[in-house]
Design an enzyme around this catalytic site. Structure first.
Site, PDB file in Angstrom:
ATOM      1  N   SER A   1       4.276 -10.691   5.260  1.00  0.00           N
ATOM      2  CA  SER A   1       4.520  -9.689   4.674  1.00  0.00           C
ATOM      3  C   SER A   1       4.775  -7.942   5.494  1.00  0.00           C
ATOM      4  O   SER A   1       5.545  -7.592   5.036  1.00  0.00           O
ATOM      5  CB  SER A   1       3.227  -9.007   3.644  1.00  0.00           C
ATOM      6  OG  SER A   1       2.200  -8.653   4.580  1.00  0.00           O
TER       7      SER A   1
ATOM      8  N   LYS B   1      -0.484  -2.825   6.394  1.00  0.00           N
ATOM      9  CA  LYS B   1       0.763  -2.454   5.112  1.00  0.00           C
ATOM     10  C   LYS B   1       0.973  -0.935   5.771  1.00  0.00           C
ATOM     11  O   LYS B   1       0.628  -0.453   6.747  1.00  0.00           O
ATOM     12  CB  LYS B   1      -0.411  -2.228   3.589  1.00  0.00           C
ATOM     13  CG  LYS B   1       0.107  -3.120   3.494  1.00  0.00           C
ATOM     14  CD  LYS B   1       0.369  -3.723   2.487  1.00  0.00           C
ATOM     15  CE  LYS B   1       0.089  -5.544   2.062  1.00  0.00           C
ATOM     16  NZ  LYS B   1       1.150  -6.299   2.736  1.00  0.00           N
TER      17      LYS B   1
END
Lengths: 141, 438
Positions: free
Chosen positions: A62, A99
């Site tokens: 991701s 993230k």
């Protein structure tokens, strides 16, 4: 992307290796360059605050856009202030994930850097803890 | 200038270490188990509130564990030692003089550093430690060690303190001492407390108000010193134990190159025996073992291999069997086929005298399991002195005897890569409270 494996930096004698002063492009350093300007110890370069630094291995894709590939080692510093723009480790659902922290119109967002993975918007019911800030990624080629 | 000492200690240290990587468990009942997963050796506040006592065997409280979903962890000493080192190195930045008292407590000398606002300084310490390591600590301050300890106890017990308490002011001191039972004072054990109670000395204030001579006569000089300390007269100095640079090394180059694992293991076992003998001779115990193996660096025609590895023992020892066992584990990590080894050796570190009062850990079952080891080692030494060829240590099989059960060890430190579910949709509500500390 979730993390697997967490390590702590091992303190050891510094290992100083010569650092080429010119940037090494895909060719060869010019003979005219000063070959050794100074020495470099990787611990000094990567671990600014040993007490607050941890290593972790990333998993998943991701964050490919940020240059983080599966199995890369992340250098995490807990003492750095997590501000928007930084890549952070956060605790969600009992696991630690990587993230990029973003802020858009008063809303906190945990953004992925891969079009196939969704961003996570934070709201009142959803709470998470920021665990640390990623300062470096070690990628084996 | 009035001295100012601080006692900083970690809240529920082992539990806090485990929670560090599981922030979702903050506020939830968590307990850490002893070696072999037998007893509970660390409890979170939630577990304490359930009435579960320290050291209770797990099987006795299975119902409570199930009903309240108490999260259990096997003890992970590598993790705790590492986190402790981190906390201590951060505390070092706040004081010129640090005494590491135990794995999770330190005394700091803050004299003259923060006289304008000690509470603010204490809060900075708490915040910095939590930010960098995720471990919550409490700070107790006072003009003596005993008062600093008392302040720490109060800071922990009364949440309104915000985790920091200063007992420099005699008025505040008296107020607190009148409501704390005398048994809570550092150095006053249950038996002494019972005797004091019989004399009508029930609160800390009662004790502090006693004439020192009377206490010295009726009890001993230690309790007398405690009375003085409670009154702000410092009798106990900060002991800065200098890092022990002493190492015991035992190694040898081989007359012929060794290529088999078994050969190296045998040589290593012998070096361990000798090193342990030296340890016992100087009445010391070692807490750290490292092993190295290498090929001949002066032969450029040979493939080169040179590596070392170390391990910290859960409990410092002078027992040959423990040392051989640890060295074997390290050798297993280091050994590679196809090399011709010229030298190997063992190095013992973190050496301390046996007489030092080690934290009598309930959970050091490794130590308990070695009960009688001291007598055994003494016998071994006596025989070795009389018969130089002596008792050889059987190198095979020691690895198995002290391998403790650790089924619930926090996965991350096992070095295994565990598969995690990628489920971003499900999230867990995390306590708001601790966010203020970040």
């Amino acid at each position: 992307m979730p993390l697997t494996g967490l390590w702590y930096p091992r303190s050891s004698r510094p290992l100083f290796l010569p650092l080429f002063s010119g940037k090494v492009a895909a060719g060869f350093p010019s003979p005219a360059d000063d070959y050794i300007e100074k020495t470099l110890d990787l611990n000094e370069l990567l671990v600014k605050k040993p007490a607050a630094t941890f290593f972790a291995r990333a998993q998943g894709e991701s964050m490919l856009g940020a240059g983080i590939h599966p199995n890369d080692i992340l250098v995490i510093d807990r003492s750095i202030e997590p501000v928007p723009g930084k890549i952070v480790i956060c605790a969600l659902n009992g696991e630690l994930v990587v993230k990029r922290l973003k802020r858009l119109e008063n809303q906190w967002i945990l953004a992925s850097e891969n079009q196939y993975y969704p961003d996570i918007r934070l709201h009142d019911e959803l709470e998470m803890v920021i665990w640390g800030v990623v300062t470096n990624v070690i990628h084996a080629v | 200038m009035l001295p100012l000492l601080a006692l900083v200690d970690c809240n529920n240290f082992y539990v806090s270490c485990e929670r560090m990587f599981r922030p979702d468990l903050i506020g939830k009942p968590v307990a850490v188990l002893s070696n072999n997963d037998g007893c509970i050796v660390a409890r979170s506040q939630e577990v304490k509130d359930l009435g579960i006592k320290m050291g209770v065997p797990v099987f006795q409280v299975q119902n409570l564990i199930r009903r309240h979903k108490i999260q259990l962890f096997s003890s992970n000493y590598t993790l705790y030692a590492d986190m402790s080192a981190r906390v201590m190195s951060i505390l070092e930045e706040f004081t010129p003089s640090l005494e590491v008292y135990s794995i999770d407590e330190s005394f700091l000398d803050l004299t003259g550093i923060c006289s304008h606002d000690p509470i603010v300084y204490g809060q900075r310490i708490r915040k910095t430690v939590y930010r960098s390591t995720g471990i919550p600590v409490c700070v107790g301050m006072g003009p003596t060690k005993t008062l600093a300890k008392l302040a720490n106890f109060a800071a922990k017990k009364w949440k309104q303190s915000g985790g920091v308490l200063d007992l420099s002011d005699p008025g505040r001191r008296e107020k607190l001492m009148r409501i704390v039972p005398v048994g809570e004072v550092w150095g006053i054990g249950s038996r002494t407390a019972a005797r004091l109670n019989q004399l009508g000395i029930v609160t800390v204030w009662d004790l502090a108000s006693q004439p020192v001579d009377r206490i010295r006569d009726q009890f001993n000089v230690v309790v007398a010193r405690t009375v003085m300390e409670l009154n702000g007269i410092s009798c106990l100095e900060l002991e800065e134990i200098a890092p022990d640079k002493k190492q015991i090394v035992c190694s040898r180059s081989f007359s012929r190159r060794l290529t088999e694992y078994r050969e190296l293991a045998e040589a290593l076992a012998e070096f361990c025996s000798r090193a342990a003998e030296k340890l016992r001779y100087q009445s010391s115990i070692a807490g750290h073992i490292s092993v190295f193996i290498r090929t001949n660096p002066f032969n450029p025609n040979e493939p080169q291999y040179q590596r070392a590895a170390g391990i910290t023992l859960p409990s410092a020892t002078q027992d040959t069997r423990v040392i051989v066992g640890a060295a074997n584990r390290l050798l297993k990590e280091l050994f590679r086929e196809g090399y011709r080894y010229q030298k190997c050796g063992v190095q013992l570190g973190q050496i301390q005298p046996t007489s030092l009062p080690d934290q009598m850990d309930l959970f050091n079952l490794v130590a308990f399991g070695q009960a009688g080891s001291e007598k055994l080692m003494q016998a071994v030494d006596r025989i070795n002195r009389r018969f130089p060829k002596g008792i050889a240590v059987a190198a095979a099989g020691f690895d198995k005897t002290w391998k403790a059960k650790a089924e619930r060890i926090s996965k991350r430190y096992k070095g295994l890569i565990t598969k995690r579910k990628k489920s971003y949709a499900k999230v867990l509500k995390v306590q708001k409270g601790h966010r203020a500390l970040l």
